[in-house]
Design a protein around this motif. Structure first.
Motif, PDB file in Angstrom:
ATOM      1  N   LEU A 283     -10.160   0.651   1.672  1.00  0.00           N
ATOM      2  CA  LEU A 283      -9.067  -0.300   1.477  1.00  0.00           C
ATOM      3  C   LEU A 283      -8.082   0.237   0.438  1.00  0.00           C
ATOM      4  O   LEU A 283      -6.872   0.181   0.604  1.00  0.00           O
ATOM      5  CB  LEU A 283      -9.614  -1.663   1.043  1.00  0.00           C
ATOM      6  N   ARG A 284      -8.628   0.801  -0.644  1.00  0.00           N
ATOM      7  CA  ARG A 284      -7.755   1.357  -1.673  1.00  0.00           C
ATOM      8  C   ARG A 284      -6.854   2.453  -1.083  1.00  0.00           C
ATOM      9  O   ARG A 284      -5.645   2.473  -1.274  1.00  0.00           O
ATOM     10  CB  ARG A 284      -8.578   1.944  -2.825  1.00  0.00           C
ATOM     11  N   GLU A 285      -7.480   3.347  -0.325  1.00  0.00           N
ATOM     12  CA  GLU A 285      -6.730   4.452   0.256  1.00  0.00           C
ATOM     13  C   GLU A 285      -5.643   3.940   1.211  1.00  0.00           C
ATOM     14  O   GLU A 285      -4.510   4.413   1.211  1.00  0.00           O
ATOM     15  CB  GLU A 285      -7.701   5.357   1.017  1.00  0.00           C
ATOM     16  N   ALA A 286      -6.023   2.933   2.006  1.00  0.00           N
ATOM     17  CA  ALA A 286      -5.076   2.382   2.980  1.00  0.00           C
ATOM     18  C   ALA A 286      -3.889   1.734   2.277  1.00  0.00           C
ATOM     19  O   ALA A 286      -2.733   1.948   2.653  1.00  0.00           O
ATOM     20  CB  ALA A 286      -5.788   1.368   3.871  1.00  0.00           C
ATOM     21  N   ILE A 287      -4.146   0.961   1.242  1.00  0.00           N
ATOM     22  CA  ILE A 287      -3.052   0.296   0.527  1.00  0.00           C
ATOM     23  C   ILE A 287      -2.153   1.345  -0.130  1.00  0.00           C
ATOM     24  O   ILE A 287      -0.929   1.232  -0.106  1.00  0.00           O
ATOM     25  CB  ILE A 287      -3.577  -0.707  -0.525  1.00  0.00           C
ATOM     26  N   GLU A 288      -2.772   2.380  -0.678  1.00  0.00           N
ATOM     27  CA  GLU A 288      -1.971   3.444  -1.298  1.00  0.00           C
ATOM     28  C   GLU A 288      -1.046   4.098  -0.280  1.00  0.00           C
ATOM     29  O   GLU A 288       0.110   4.390  -0.554  1.00  0.00           O
ATOM     30  CB  GLU A 288      -2.874   4.514  -1.924  1.00  0.00           C
ATOM     31  N   LYS A 289      -1.564   4.324   0.908  1.00  0.00           N
ATOM     32  CA  LYS A 289      -0.730   4.951   1.945  1.00  0.00           C
ATOM     33  C   LYS A 289       0.393   4.039   2.404  1.00  0.00           C
ATOM     34  O   LYS A 289       1.521   4.478   2.595  1.00  0.00           O
ATOM     35  CB  LYS A 289      -1.587   5.356   3.139  1.00  0.00           C
ATOM     36  N   LEU A 290       0.058   2.763   2.583  1.00  0.00           N
ATOM     37  CA  LEU A 290       1.101   1.827   2.997  1.00  0.00           C
ATOM     38  C   LEU A 290       2.198   1.746   1.951  1.00  0.00           C
ATOM     39  O   LEU A 290       3.374   1.636   2.260  1.00  0.00           O
ATOM     40  CB  LEU A 290       0.530   0.424   3.184  1.00  0.00           C
ATOM     41  N   GLN A 291       1.796   1.822   0.712  1.00  0.00           N
ATOM     42  CA  GLN A 291       2.766   1.688  -0.366  1.00  0.00           C
ATOM     43  C   GLN A 291       3.805   2.805  -0.330  1.00  0.00           C
ATOM     44  O   GLN A 291       4.943   2.612  -0.727  1.00  0.00           O
ATOM     45  CB  GLN A 291       2.041   1.679  -1.705  1.00  0.00           C
ATOM     46  N   LEU A 292       3.403   3.957   0.157  1.00  0.00           N
ATOM     47  CA  LEU A 292       4.351   5.065   0.243  1.00  0.00           C
ATOM     48  C   LEU A 292       5.502   4.730   1.186  1.00  0.00           C
ATOM     49  O   LEU A 292       6.651   5.094   0.963  1.00  0.00           O
ATOM     50  CB  LEU A 292       3.641   6.325   0.723  1.00  0.00           C
ATOM     51  N   ASN A 293       5.176   4.042   2.273  1.00  0.00           N
ATOM     52  CA  ASN A 293       6.209   3.650   3.225  1.00  0.00           C
ATOM     53  C   ASN A 293       6.894   2.364   2.810  1.00  0.00           C
ATOM     54  O   ASN A 293       7.829   1.927   3.443  1.00  0.00           O
ATOM     55  CB  ASN A 293       5.599   3.398   4.603  1.00  0.00           C
ATOM     56  N   ASP A 294       6.378   1.746   1.785  1.00  0.00           N
ATOM     57  CA  ASP A 294       6.810   0.403   1.474  1.00  0.00           C
ATOM     58  C   ASP A 294       6.793   0.241  -0.036  1.00  0.00           C
ATOM     59  O   ASP A 294       5.824  -0.227  -0.612  1.00  0.00           O
ATOM     60  CB  ASP A 294       5.820  -0.565   2.136  1.00  0.00           C
ATOM     61  N   SER A 295       7.879   0.651  -0.655  1.00  0.00           N
ATOM     62  CA  SER A 295       7.868   0.712  -2.114  1.00  0.00           C
ATOM     63  C   SER A 295       7.823  -0.675  -2.747  1.00  0.00           C
ATOM     64  O   SER A 295       7.633  -0.808  -3.944  1.00  0.00           O
ATOM     65  CB  SER A 295       9.094   1.465  -2.605  1.00  0.00           C
ATOM     66  N   ALA A 296       7.990  -1.713  -1.933  1.00  0.00           N
ATOM     67  CA  ALA A 296       7.970  -3.055  -2.502  1.00  0.00           C
ATOM     68  C   ALA A 296       6.555  -3.609  -2.636  1.00  0.00           C
ATOM     69  O   ALA A 296       6.336  -4.649  -3.244  1.00  0.00           O
ATOM     70  CB  ALA A 296       8.785  -3.993  -1.623  1.00  0.00           C
ATOM     71  N   LEU A 297       5.604  -2.910  -2.059  1.00  0.00           N
ATOM     72  CA  LEU A 297       4.221  -3.397  -2.090  1.00  0.00           C
ATOM     73  C   LEU A 297       3.580  -3.029  -3.431  1.00  0.00           C
ATOM     74  O   LEU A 297       3.584  -1.874  -3.829  1.00  0.00           O
ATOM     75  CB  LEU A 297       3.455  -2.745  -0.936  1.00  0.00           C
ATOM     76  N   ALA A 298       3.038  -4.028  -4.116  1.00  0.00           N
ATOM     77  CA  ALA A 298       2.391  -3.760  -5.409  1.00  0.00           C
ATOM     78  C   ALA A 298       0.916  -4.138  -5.306  1.00  0.00           C
ATOM     79  O   ALA A 298       0.561  -5.012  -4.510  1.00  0.00           O
ATOM     80  CB  ALA A 298       3.051  -4.600  -6.496  1.00  0.00           C
ATOM     81  N   PHE A 299       0.077  -3.462  -6.072  1.00  0.00           N
ATOM     82  CA  PHE A 299      -1.335  -3.879  -6.057  1.00  0.00           C
ATOM     83  C   PHE A 299      -2.056  -3.473  -7.330  1.00  0.00           C
ATOM     84  O   PHE A 299      -1.666  -2.522  -7.994  1.00  0.00           O
ATOM     85  CB  PHE A 299      -2.062  -3.302  -4.842  1.00  0.00           C
ATOM     86  N   GLU A 300      -3.079  -4.248  -7.666  1.00  0.00           N
ATOM     87  CA  GLU A 300      -3.965  -3.872  -8.766  1.00  0.00           C
ATOM     88  C   GLU A 300      -5.366  -4.360  -8.430  1.00  0.00           C
ATOM     89  O   GLU A 300      -5.525  -5.356  -7.715  1.00  0.00           O
ATOM     90  CB  GLU A 300      -3.459  -4.476 -10.087  1.00  0.00           C
ATOM     91  N   PRO A 301      -6.405  -3.653  -8.923  1.00  0.00           N
ATOM     92  CA  PRO A 301      -7.765  -4.061  -8.599  1.00  0.00           C
ATOM     93  C   PRO A 301      -8.053  -5.443  -9.167  1.00  0.00           C
ATOM     94  O   PRO A 301      -7.482  -5.838 -10.179  1.00  0.00           O
ATOM     95  CB  PRO A 301      -8.636  -3.017  -9.309  1.00  0.00           C
ATOM     96  N   GLU A 302      -8.911  -6.158  -8.497  1.00  0.00           N
ATOM     97  CA  GLU A 302      -9.265  -7.506  -8.931  1.00  0.00           C
ATOM     98  C   GLU A 302     -10.703  -7.770  -8.507  1.00  0.00           C
ATOM     99  O   GLU A 302     -11.133  -7.273  -7.478  1.00  0.00           O
ATOM    100  CB  GLU A 302      -8.321  -8.498  -8.250  1.00  0.00           C
ATOM    101  N   THR A 303     -11.436  -8.521  -9.289  1.00  0.00           N
ATOM    102  CA  THR A 303     -12.771  -8.926  -8.832  1.00  0.00           C
ATOM    103  C   THR A 303     -12.824 -10.428  -8.772  1.00  0.00           C
ATOM    104  O   THR A 303     -12.194 -11.112  -9.566  1.00  0.00           O
ATOM    105  CB  THR A 303     -13.894  -8.448  -9.781  1.00  0.00           C
ATOM    106  N   SER A 304     -13.544 -10.895  -7.784  1.00  0.00           N
ATOM    107  CA  SER A 304     -13.686 -12.330  -7.620  1.00  0.00           C
ATOM    108  C   SER A 304     -15.175 -12.619  -7.571  1.00  0.00           C
ATOM    109  O   SER A 304     -15.933 -11.867  -6.953  1.00  0.00           O
ATOM    110  CB  SER A 304     -13.013 -12.756  -6.318  1.00  0.00           C
ATOM    111  N   GLU A 305     -15.584 -13.698  -8.218  1.00  0.00           N
ATOM    112  CA  GLU A 305     -17.021 -13.986  -8.214  1.00  0.00           C
ATOM    113  C   GLU A 305     -17.496 -14.234  -6.781  1.00  0.00           C
ATOM    114  O   GLU A 305     -18.615 -13.916  -6.435  1.00  0.00           O
ATOM    115  CB  GLU A 305     -17.346 -15.142  -9.164  1.00  0.00           C
ATOM    116  N   ALA A 306     -16.604 -14.750  -5.956  1.00  0.00           N
ATOM    117  CA  ALA A 306     -17.023 -15.066  -4.599  1.00  0.00           C
ATOM    118  C   ALA A 306     -16.899 -13.877  -3.649  1.00  0.00           C
ATOM    119  O   ALA A 306     -17.699 -13.707  -2.742  1.00  0.00           O
ATOM    120  CB  ALA A 306     -16.187 -16.224  -4.067  1.00  0.00           C
TER     121      ALA A 306
END
Ligand code: GDP
Ligand code: MG
Length: 598
Positions: free
Chosen positions: A312-335
């Motif tokens: 998922l990380r790799e995929a989001i990184e690749k999409l971001q290259l084509n889409d400079s408006a996409l932002a992301f940061e790691p997050e953990t959820s208890e659920a």
């Protein structure tokens, strides 16, 4: 080629007014694409674009055209998306052009994004050629549209071109207008290299492919280049033009649009908006870049299968290259475990991104409900940003909460004004103005909290107006609002994943909705379980789950058959995960069902 024979232009319009179809006709008329290879909306190459019939990515194409003056011209066309979420793509395209065809549907007239895009083009100093399209339609009213061009947009309508992209009427006139009225690029071939990266894609074999507009100098194979923002040096492996397929060329010169491949493997080194210069003879300063685009809508994305996290990380990184408006940061959820908090420009942008992750990268995802970023002024004077309810501090520490507002422009038939205004009021909107464009058509402006907009505003508006309303919006900053954080407690334990932010007046109603739904999803235990909603320490609503065991799955999941099957398979493998919230056992899947639907 001589710069005087180059014209760089884009096509801008409201959604569905016929940009891509007009581009098809221009490609055909200039013999850029073999008629055997021609298909409708040729430039919409992504599957999602073709299925939904919308353009998401800008696409450059180079055409050759012999004009009536007998000279051969190079026309670089950049097709652009019309939807408001993708307007950053539009502004990037504009920076690579000197002119724009502003397409307006002859039956619909000026719509919200016609205006928004026209203003963007005016701001960038482009020559605008109004094109009235679909004149073949029985409902076409070209005279009325001409009047709107003058009165609503403020452009000279005497130069407008009447076109039917579908029937191929007015195409030569449009091409002649481009040659005559769009100015040739200015710039100096002999000056130091400055090329603006206006887009880029990632290719698995060739690495980063940068789409550039060369402003000064020239760029060729073997040259050492320098990315001015990231300060990285590379050797050019290939340059070329979009015909519309990538075709290698000797060099790209000042005024030209094309691509550069330089074996750049990490997506961070060749950023959209950066300037490429010559490493051995660098320009003094970079070209003006793009203004940094801030995401406004956020959601959590989690892999359904936890082992998919690295993918998922790799995929989001690749999409971001084509889409400079996409932002992301790691997050953990208890659920939900490990995932990412992603930022988007709007709901459609979010939707498309999730779909691309699922399709192009084949990752099963859970997406949590969209939220906005709040600004919180604390009693001690500090201002913090909260992108999710769990970022909110203890209410006693809060002095004031501010939320992002948008200025919403709605074009709609006057019959529906009352309904639209009621909807805006219900969503805590602030009235700005109401203008009649024609006796039947109205431009309504409201300032609205973005959070109220992203829930389902557009769908509600569409159904209230039978689809006749078009909207555009811009961000107008943060404003103080009467907001509260509602916590959900299960058997006395607060559960982060279920808490939400809303207007104080709506808190009780929203809370009731949430706990009723949770009551459905939480399986009966051996003891009675209380589900409570509270603001700070004050309980505002409560439901009880009666003690008794029951099969959860049967109740929880409507809809998606494949997901259901997947869950069943997982359970068979004995992998069903239970979460303990205090003494209460909640199946992982109940969380999923809740978080996705809400
Ligand atoms: P875009 O969203 O601006 O790129 O619009 P498209 O080119 O995808 O066109 C939207 C719809 O309008 C499609 O169904 C086209 O077939 C239709 N369309 C485009 N141009 C014309 C035209 O000149 N006449 C008619 N009748 N329909 C057209
Ligand atoms: Mg299109």
């Amino acid at each position: 080629t001589n710069m005087n024979n180059i014209r760089n232009f884009c096509i801008i319009a409201h959604v569905d007014h016929g940009k891509s179809t007009l581009a098809d006709r221009l490609l055909e008329y200039t013999n850029t694409i073999d008629s055997r290879k021609m298909r409708q909306q040729f430039l919409d190459t992504m599957d999602i674009e073709r299925e939904r019939g919308i353009t998401i990515k800008l696409v450059p194409v180079r055409m050759q055209y012999r004009a009536n003056d007998g000279k051969e011209y190079i026309l670089n066309l950049i097709d652009t998306p019309g939807h408001v979420d993708f307007s950053y793509e539009v502004s990037r395209s504009l920076a690579a052009c000197e002119g724009a065809l502003l397409v307006i549907d002859a039956a619909q007239g000026v719509e919200a994004q016609t205006l928004a895009n026209a203003y963007l083009a005016v701001d960038q100093g482009l020559e605008i050629i109004p094109v009235i399209n679909k004149i073949d339609l029985p409902g076409a009213r070209p005279d009325e549209v001409l009047r709107q061009i003058e009165e609503v947009i403020g452009l000279d309508s005497s130069q407008a071109i009447l076109v039917s992209a579908k029937e191929g009427i007015g195409i030569p006139e449009a091409l002649e207008a481009i040659v005559k009225r769009v100015p040739p690029p200015t710039g100096n071939e002999d000056a130091k290299l400055q090329a603006l990266i206006f887009d880029s894609i990632y290719d698995n074999y060739r690495g980063v492919i940068s789409y550039v507009r060369v402003v000064n100098g020239c760029i060729k194979k073997g040259q050492s280049i320098f990315f001015m923002a990231t300060r990285k040096e590379y050797e050019v492996e290939e340059v070329g033009f979009f015909t519309p397929f990538m075709s290698p060329a000797e060099e790209l010169k000042a005024g030209e649009v094309g691509y550069v491949i330089a074996n750049v493997k990490t997506i961070w080194e060749a950023r959209v908006g950066d300037t490429i210069t010559d490493a051995n003879s660098p320009a003094d300063k970079p070209l003006p870049g793009y203004k940094h685009i801030k995401p406004v809508v956020f959601c959590g994305l989690y892999p359904l299968d936890r082992d998919d996290f690295p993918r998922l990380r790799e995929a989001i990184e690749k999409l971001q290259l084509n889409d400079s408006a996409l932002a992301f940061e790691p997050e953990t959820s208890e659920a939900l475990g490990f995932g990412f908090r992603c930022g988007f420009l709007g709901l459609l942008h979010m939707d498309i991104t999730i779909e691309r992750l699922k399709r192009e990268f084949e990752i099963d995802l859970v997406a949590t409900a969209p939220t906005v970023a709040y600004e919180i002024l604390l009693k001690d004077g500090e201002v913090i940003e909260a992108r999710k309810p769990s970022d909110f501090p203890d209410p006693v520490k809060i002095e004031e909460i501010r939320e992002p507002f948008i200025r919403l422009t709605i074009f709609l038939p006057s019959d529906y004004v009352g309904k639209a205004m009621k909807l805006c009021q219900d969503r805590h909107g602030e009235f700005v103005s109401l203008d009649y464009i024609t006796p039947e058509r109205v431009k309504l402006i409201y300032d609205l909290p973005l959070a109220e907009f992203i829930v389902d505003f557009h769908d509600r508006l569409k159904s209230l107006t039978r689809g006749y309303a078009s909207i555009d919006y811009e961000q107008v900053g943060y404003r103080k609002s009467d907001l509260v954080k509602v916590d959900i407690l299960i058997h006395g334990e607060p559960v982060d994943a279920f808490s939400f932010i809303c207007h104080k007046d709506d808190a009780y109603k929203r809370a009731l909705g949430v706990i009723k739904k949770l009551k459905e999803l939480i399986p009966r235990q051996l003891f009675e379980v209380a589900i409570q909603a509270s603001i700070g320490s004050r309980v505002i609503a409560r439901e009880n789950v009666k003690p008794l065991r029951k099969n959860v799955l049967a109740k929880c999941y409507g809809g998606d058959v494949t997901r259901k099957r997947k869950l069943l398979e997982k359970q068979k493998e004995g992998k069903e995960k239970m979460k303990m919230i205090g003494r209460v056992q909640i199946p992982q899947e109940a969380f999923l069902a809740f978080l996705q639907a809400n």
